[in-house]
Scaffold this motif. Structure first.
Motif, PDB file in Angstrom:
ATOM      1  N   HIS A   1       0.899  -1.163   0.084  1.00 42.04           N
ATOM      2  CA  HIS A   1       0.001  -0.028   0.117  1.00 42.04           C
ATOM      3  C   HIS A   1       0.827   1.150   0.154  1.00 42.04           C
ATOM      4  N   ARG A   2       0.862   1.961  -1.184  1.00 46.27           N
ATOM      5  CA  ARG A   2       1.587   3.421  -1.186  1.00 46.27           C
ATOM      6  C   ARG A   2       0.592   4.423  -1.668  1.00 46.27           C
ATOM      7  N   SER A   3       1.134   5.702  -1.070  1.00 44.38           N
ATOM      8  CA  SER A   3      -0.087   6.570  -1.275  1.00 44.38           C
ATOM      9  C   SER A   3       0.724   7.809  -1.674  1.00 44.38           C
TER      10      SER A   3
ATOM     11  N   HIS B   1      -4.017   6.685  -3.731  1.00 42.33           N
ATOM     12  CA  HIS B   1      -3.637   5.474  -3.076  1.00 42.33           C
ATOM     13  C   HIS B   1      -3.494   4.243  -3.874  1.00 42.33           C
TER      14      HIS B   1
ATOM     15  N   PRO C   1      -8.255   9.228  -2.473  1.00 42.13           N
ATOM     16  CA  PRO C   1      -8.458   9.445  -0.909  1.00 42.13           C
ATOM     17  C   PRO C   1      -9.371  10.487  -0.387  1.00 42.13           C
TER      18      PRO C   1
ATOM     19  N   LEU D   1      -8.640   3.595   5.085  1.00 42.84           N
ATOM     20  CA  LEU D   1      -7.446   3.562   4.340  1.00 42.84           C
ATOM     21  C   LEU D   1      -6.072   3.172   5.107  1.00 42.84           C
TER      22      LEU D   1
END
Length: 464
Positions: free
Chosen positions: A28-30, A35, A54, A62
């Motif tokens: 999970h990268r944002s 995201h 988001p 999240l």
């Protein structure tokens, strides 16, 4: 809405389709704009990228989509602008099914195989082990399909036995006796009269002997099940519990046996290349970049058939020319893996079936040749593995079999049923054994046999 697997989505879905996917978060990268959640559900080696706005999802929800969390996502399938993936999903609804905190041991980074063995209950969630265990399933399907298509009967042999097929005595005992109060006779031997089976019993090392019984009635059978060896071998090629495939065929001689073994191996390798392409290619990229070429190599070459005596001569000539082996080479020695691999990888550069071994290093049931020194045994030798199959034409003569049993001082009081097949309508027959995990090593490119079985059993290790 019904859930769709990631495998089905990537191969069958269309852009604009609304889908429901469920699985485990791999990464999970944002960013401020979006995201990105990499999701995997075990159906294939590929992860599905899910893009989340988001501004449309609660921040706390999240935050709970951490590596390892189990989640449900609804969204719209769209063409992916990223290289290497056809589709991604733009999320419309998120649901946390199972939270996963920061103590989860398999984070989004490289882990050693040694570490992953310590968390074998979780390692199927990695891309590498997901690929391995999907291939393992496919190899089991290939084995059953191969024999079924050829009219073999799948025959179930016992896991608990009173006989030692190999005569090596390396068996795990099965007992209900109180180990703290063992009664012994006047000779100091443990009394088994009051044990569950009324005699000493063990876990099987092979289903071959019972398979021979079935072959002399049904014609062609195969077994496929777990076997056990109480051998204190801590090597990358040995397990205490492993699976064996053992066909046995009435009226087959040693040549028929070699033909069957070669056809069988090639069938399994072809199945892996055709039906497990994504997983095999992934392992080729991540584990062994020669894997695909080596699998194709086996399909493209006939196996060399070589008498043991000629093999020893080749090895002795190699030593004379300066090649160094750890173990000595001489006629009568039991070849080590280094010797087998030299013949396959350096001398012939193709798979080899070695035949006609000295009778002293082979089992009692193998048919003796006319020279009185060798038996009609065969070992199939493969690159990187060494021996992958061992088999023989069986001795069908009651007198010759009894003579060999007497020479080796094998206790046969519990084997009367096996000898009956040589008294009542004996016939020529042959068979072989393939260690399933040895096959798995070859088709996955893995280096350690502990990594091709879900929960390895080795000396001083029975976790999970």
């Amino acid at each position: 809405m019904r859930r769709i697997t990631i495998k089905a989505l990537l191969s069958e879905a269309q852009a604009g389709q609304e889908v429901l996917v469920k699985g485990w978060v791999r990464l999970h990268r944002s960013s401020k704009a979006a995201h990105f959640i990499m999701l995997n559900d075990g159906s294939c080696v590929n992860n599905l990228q899910v893009v989340v706005d988001p501004n449309k999802v609660a921040v706390e929800l999240l935050k709970s989509f951490t590596t390892g969390a189990c989640v449900s996502i609804k969204g719209i399938v769209v063409d992916s602008p990223a290289a290497g993936q056809k589709y991604e999903v733009q999320a419309t609804e998120l649901e946390l099914i199972g939270a996963c905190d920061e103590t989860y041991p398999i984070q989004a980074k490289a882990h050693s195989m040694e570490f992953l063995r310590e968390v074998a209950h979780l390692r199927p969630r990695t891309n590498t082990f997901g690929a391995i265990f999907r291939i393992r399933h496919n190899m089991a399907m290939a084995i059953h399909t191969f024999f079924h298509e050829r009219g073999f009967v799948y025959f179930h042999t016992p896991l608990i036995t009173a006989s030692d097929c190999e005569g090596a005595g390396q068996m795990f005992q099965v007992t209900t006796k109180n180990l703290y109060k063992l009664e012994k006779d006047e000779n100091g031997n443990i009394k088994y009269d009051d044990d569950f089976f009324g005699k000493q019993a063990s876990l099987t090392v092979s289903g071959q002997l019972e398979g021979e019984l079935a072959a002399t009635a049904l014609g062609a059978i195969y077994t496929f099940g777990p076997t056990f060896r109480a051998e204190n071998s801590n090597t990358p090629r040995h397990l205490a519990e492993f699976w064996m495939i053992e066909p046995e065929v009435a009226f087959n001689d040693i040549k028929d046996n070699m033909d069957l073994a070669e056809d069988f191996i090639k069938y399994c390798v072809r199945w892996a290349l055709e039906k497990c392409a994504d997983d095999v290619n992934f392992l080729c990229q991540k584990v062994d970049n020669e894997l695909v070429d080596r699998l194709k190599f086996v399909l493209e070459h006939d196996f060399i058939r070589l008498p043991y005596t000629e093999g020893i001569k080749i090895l002795e000539e190699a030593v004379a020319a300066g090649h160094k082996f750890e173990f000595p080479v001489f006629w009568g020695c039991d070849l080590a893996s280094e010797h087998e691999r030299y013949l396959v990888e350096q001398h012939f550069k193709c798979p080899v079936i070695l035949t006609d071994y000295p009778k002293e290093i082979k089992a009692f049931y193998m048919k003796q040749n006319e020279d009185g020194k060798t038996v009609r045994a065969m070992d199939v030798l493969f690159p990187k593995i060494g021996e992958i199959i061992g088999g023989s034409e069986r001795e069908e003569s009651y007198d010759k079999l009894m003579q060999r049993i007497t020479e080796l001082n094998i206790p046969m009081k519990d084997m009367w049923w096996y000898l009956d097949t040589r008294k009542f309508g004996t016939c020529p027959h042959s068979g072989f054994g393939l260690g399933f995990e040895r096959l798995m090593l070859f088709v996955t490119g893995m280096a350690n046999i502990r990594d091709v079985i879900p929960f390895p059993r080795t000396p001083r290790n029975a976790e999970f």
